[in-house]
Design a protein around this motif. Structure first.
Motif, PDB file in Angstrom:
ATOM      1  N   PRO A   1       5.204  13.966 -16.123  1.00  0.00           N
ATOM      2  CA  PRO A   1       5.999  13.958 -14.640  1.00  0.00           C
ATOM      3  C   PRO A   1       7.131  12.757 -14.521  1.00  0.00           C
ATOM      4  O   PRO A   1       7.218  11.817 -15.195  1.00  0.00           O
ATOM      5  N   GLU A   2       8.056  13.099 -13.850  1.00  0.00           N
ATOM      6  CA  GLU A   2       9.232  12.417 -13.572  1.00  0.00           C
ATOM      7  C   GLU A   2       9.011  11.615 -11.998  1.00  0.00           C
ATOM      8  O   GLU A   2       8.280  12.292 -11.321  1.00  0.00           O
ATOM      9  N   ASP A   3       9.748  10.730 -11.938  1.00  0.00           N
ATOM     10  CA  ASP A   3       9.517   9.795 -10.706  1.00  0.00           C
ATOM     11  C   ASP A   3       9.391  10.632  -9.381  1.00  0.00           C
ATOM     12  O   ASP A   3       8.458  10.652  -8.417  1.00  0.00           O
ATOM     13  N   GLY A   4      10.556  11.490  -9.314  1.00  0.00           N
ATOM     14  CA  GLY A   4      10.679  12.325  -8.000  1.00  0.00           C
ATOM     15  C   GLY A   4       9.555  13.279  -7.794  1.00  0.00           C
ATOM     16  O   GLY A   4       9.245  13.959  -6.636  1.00  0.00           O
ATOM     17  N   GLU A   5       8.662  13.505  -8.975  1.00  0.00           N
ATOM     18  CA  GLU A   5       7.609  14.597  -8.751  1.00  0.00           C
ATOM     19  C   GLU A   5       6.149  13.914  -8.311  1.00  0.00           C
ATOM     20  O   GLU A   5       5.283  14.572  -8.291  1.00  0.00           O
ATOM     21  N   ARG A   6       6.226  12.640  -8.025  1.00  0.00           N
ATOM     22  CA  ARG A   6       5.100  12.107  -7.760  1.00  0.00           C
ATOM     23  C   ARG A   6       5.206  11.706  -6.067  1.00  0.00           C
ATOM     24  O   ARG A   6       6.102  11.514  -5.634  1.00  0.00           O
ATOM     25  N   THR A   7       4.049  11.478  -5.649  1.00  0.00           N
ATOM     26  CA  THR A   7       3.859  11.154  -4.202  1.00  0.00           C
ATOM     27  C   THR A   7       3.603   9.620  -4.069  1.00  0.00           C
ATOM     28  O   THR A   7       3.488   8.830  -4.913  1.00  0.00           O
ATOM     29  N   THR A   8       3.869   9.214  -2.862  1.00  0.00           N
ATOM     30  CA  THR A   8       3.760   7.550  -2.836  1.00  0.00           C
ATOM     31  C   THR A   8       2.350   7.485  -1.883  1.00  0.00           C
ATOM     32  O   THR A   8       2.053   7.969  -0.967  1.00  0.00           O
ATOM     33  N   PRO A   9       1.583   6.367  -2.422  1.00  0.00           N
ATOM     34  CA  PRO A   9       0.213   6.147  -1.773  1.00  0.00           C
ATOM     35  C   PRO A   9       0.390   5.725  -0.425  1.00  0.00           C
ATOM     36  O   PRO A   9       1.505   4.974  -0.362  1.00  0.00           O
ATOM     37  N   PRO A  10      -0.510   5.751   0.427  1.00  0.00           N
ATOM     38  CA  PRO A  10      -0.480   5.195   1.805  1.00  0.00           C
ATOM     39  C   PRO A  10      -0.066   3.478   1.676  1.00  0.00           C
ATOM     40  O   PRO A  10      -0.738   2.795   0.997  1.00  0.00           O
ATOM     41  N   ALA A  11       0.885   3.166   2.534  1.00  0.00           N
ATOM     42  CA  ALA A  11       0.952   1.676   2.741  1.00  0.00           C
ATOM     43  C   ALA A  11      -0.118   0.904   3.402  1.00  0.00           C
ATOM     44  O   ALA A  11      -0.234  -0.095   3.193  1.00  0.00           O
ATOM     45  N   ALA A  12      -0.643   1.667   4.325  1.00  0.00           N
ATOM     46  CA  ALA A  12      -1.722   0.829   5.069  1.00  0.00           C
ATOM     47  C   ALA A  12      -3.052   0.952   4.241  1.00  0.00           C
ATOM     48  O   ALA A  12      -3.454   1.980   3.887  1.00  0.00           O
ATOM     49  N   ALA A  13      -3.670  -0.366   4.205  1.00  0.00           N
ATOM     50  CA  ALA A  13      -4.807  -0.255   3.406  1.00  0.00           C
ATOM     51  C   ALA A  13      -6.227   0.543   3.867  1.00  0.00           C
ATOM     52  O   ALA A  13      -6.865   0.951   3.032  1.00  0.00           O
ATOM     53  N   ALA A  14      -5.991   0.825   5.159  1.00  0.00           N
ATOM     54  CA  ALA A  14      -7.096   1.533   5.969  1.00  0.00           C
ATOM     55  C   ALA A  14      -7.083   2.896   5.511  1.00  0.00           C
ATOM     56  O   ALA A  14      -8.087   3.525   5.574  1.00  0.00           O
ATOM     57  N   ASP A  15      -5.903   3.499   5.224  1.00  0.00           N
ATOM     58  CA  ASP A  15      -5.736   4.893   4.710  1.00  0.00           C
ATOM     59  C   ASP A  15      -6.183   4.887   3.320  1.00  0.00           C
ATOM     60  O   ASP A  15      -6.122   6.274   2.842  1.00  0.00           O
ATOM     61  N   LEU A  16      -6.279   4.033   2.700  1.00  0.00           N
ATOM     62  CA  LEU A  16      -6.346   3.979   1.041  1.00  0.00           C
ATOM     63  C   LEU A  16      -7.671   4.860   0.785  1.00  0.00           C
ATOM     64  O   LEU A  16      -7.741   5.768  -0.316  1.00  0.00           O
ATOM     65  N   PRO A  17      -8.762   4.655   1.217  1.00  0.00           N
ATOM     66  CA  PRO A  17     -10.056   5.311   0.758  1.00  0.00           C
ATOM     67  C   PRO A  17      -9.827   6.793   0.833  1.00  0.00           C
ATOM     68  O   PRO A  17     -10.214   7.533  -0.345  1.00  0.00           O
ATOM     69  N   ALA A  18      -9.633   7.383   1.808  1.00  0.00           N
ATOM     70  CA  ALA A  18      -9.452   8.727   2.100  1.00  0.00           C
ATOM     71  C   ALA A  18      -8.512   9.375   1.224  1.00  0.00           C
ATOM     72  O   ALA A  18      -8.758  10.503   0.451  1.00  0.00           O
ATOM     73  N   TRP A  19      -7.192   8.682   0.767  1.00  0.00           N
ATOM     74  CA  TRP A  19      -6.413   9.119   0.116  1.00  0.00           C
ATOM     75  C   TRP A  19      -6.910   9.262  -1.256  1.00  0.00           C
ATOM     76  O   TRP A  19      -6.759  10.137  -2.309  1.00  0.00           O
ATOM     77  N   PHE A  20      -7.772   8.037  -1.733  1.00  0.00           N
ATOM     78  CA  PHE A  20      -8.138   7.796  -3.097  1.00  0.00           C
ATOM     79  C   PHE A  20      -9.164   8.983  -3.287  1.00  0.00           C
ATOM     80  O   PHE A  20      -9.159   9.359  -4.750  1.00  0.00           O
ATOM     81  N   THR A  21      -9.921   9.281  -2.573  1.00  0.00           N
ATOM     82  CA  THR A  21     -11.006  10.275  -2.774  1.00  0.00           C
ATOM     83  C   THR A  21     -10.416  11.592  -3.006  1.00  0.00           C
ATOM     84  O   THR A  21     -11.098  12.350  -3.729  1.00  0.00           O
ATOM     85  N   ARG A  22      -9.181  11.984  -2.074  1.00  0.00           N
ATOM     86  CA  ARG A  22      -8.616  13.306  -2.260  1.00  0.00           C
ATOM     87  C   ARG A  22      -8.057  13.132  -3.781  1.00  0.00           C
ATOM     88  O   ARG A  22      -8.378  14.472  -4.491  1.00  0.00           O
TER      89      ARG A  22
END
Length: 256
Positions: free
Chosen positions: A61-82
């Motif tokens: 994949p190219e850079d523009g095809e990837r998403t950005t992970p959450p900046a807030a640490a509190a949002d990371l667990p749910a994002w990671f699990t998805r």
């Protein structure tokens, strides 16, 4: 290893990684300088997404095809699990023999990602446990760890073309053993090669190598990946100290 077993271990180790990291997302990761536990979670999630896209797009994949992970640490667990669940679904929907782009030239199949993601998750799970504090680290599954030693040595002995030239290494022989498995290597000035492929005649099976390394599969794997010093008391290293130093320099180069 069985493909389903890889998936089961990715799920189990990623759950343990997240549990350890979430205990304090601001804690430093001793084995990954300048990273916090939150950085570790972001990194693994990004790795998972990259592999999903490799399989779906049939290319890197190219850079523009990837998403950005959450900046807030509190949002990371749910994002990671998805993202983790999406990776498992993507792998499970594909036969390991199907083609997929990878960064390892000898293996351009989905099966490479089954194996690589299981080992990536297991080693970084140990990183998260180390960050969580003393006494939290647990061993890697023994079957996976022995398979991980084999994978690591496959990377170490592949000719990527950019290994440093180390003339003093030439001719040193190394044997690694764990869980009834054995890997015999010869160091050359340019790289490390399996003994069976060495230009010079390989030593006989009965000949003592310059360096013999033996240990529990998890201990050996984690030392090859630099999570503990190679040559400490939990892994027996017998033979020429110079050969151990030479191997250390090669493993450090491979994991930089």
């Amino acid at each position: 290893m069985d493909a389903k077993h890889y998936l089961d271990l990715i799920r189990a180790d990623s759950d343990r990684l997240l549990t350890a990291a979430a205990s304090d997302l601001d804690s430093p990761v001793p084995s990954c300088p300048d990273w916090t536990a939150a950085d570790l979670v972001r990194h693994i999630g990004e790795v998972y997404e990259h592999k999903i896209l490799c399989m779906r797009l049939g290319r890197m994949p190219e850079d523009g095809e990837r998403t950005t992970p959450p900046a807030a640490a509190a949002d990371l667990p749910a994002w990671f699990t998805r993202v983790r669940d999406a990776l498992l679904d993507e792998l499970a929907s594909r036969d390991p023999r199907q083609p997929s782009p990878t960064w390892f030239p000898p293996d351009q199949t989905v099966g490479f990602w089954y194996r690589r993601m299981a080992h990536e998750t297991a080693v970084h799970r140990v990183d998260a446990e180390q960050a969580a504090g003393p006494g939290r680290e647990t061993p890697v599954d023994p079957e996976l760890a022995a398979d991980g030693v084999d994978e690591f040595l496959g990377f170490l002995t592949h000719d990527f073309g950019d290994w440093a030239v180390r003339p003093d290494d030439a001719g040193r022989t190394v044997s690694l053993r764990c869980a009834g498995r054995r890997w015999d290597l010869v160091l050359t000035a340019e790289r490390v090669v399996p003994a069976a492929e060495a230009a010079a005649p390989a030593p006989s099976a009965d000949a003592a190598p310059d360096l013999l390394i033996e240990g529990d599969p998890s201990d050996l794997l984690l030392r090859l990946w630099g999570r503990h010093p190679l040559g400490d008391a939990t892994v027996a290293c017998t033979g020429d100290p110079a050969a151990l130093d030479a191997l250390r320099s090669r493993t450090q180069e491979a994991t930089r």
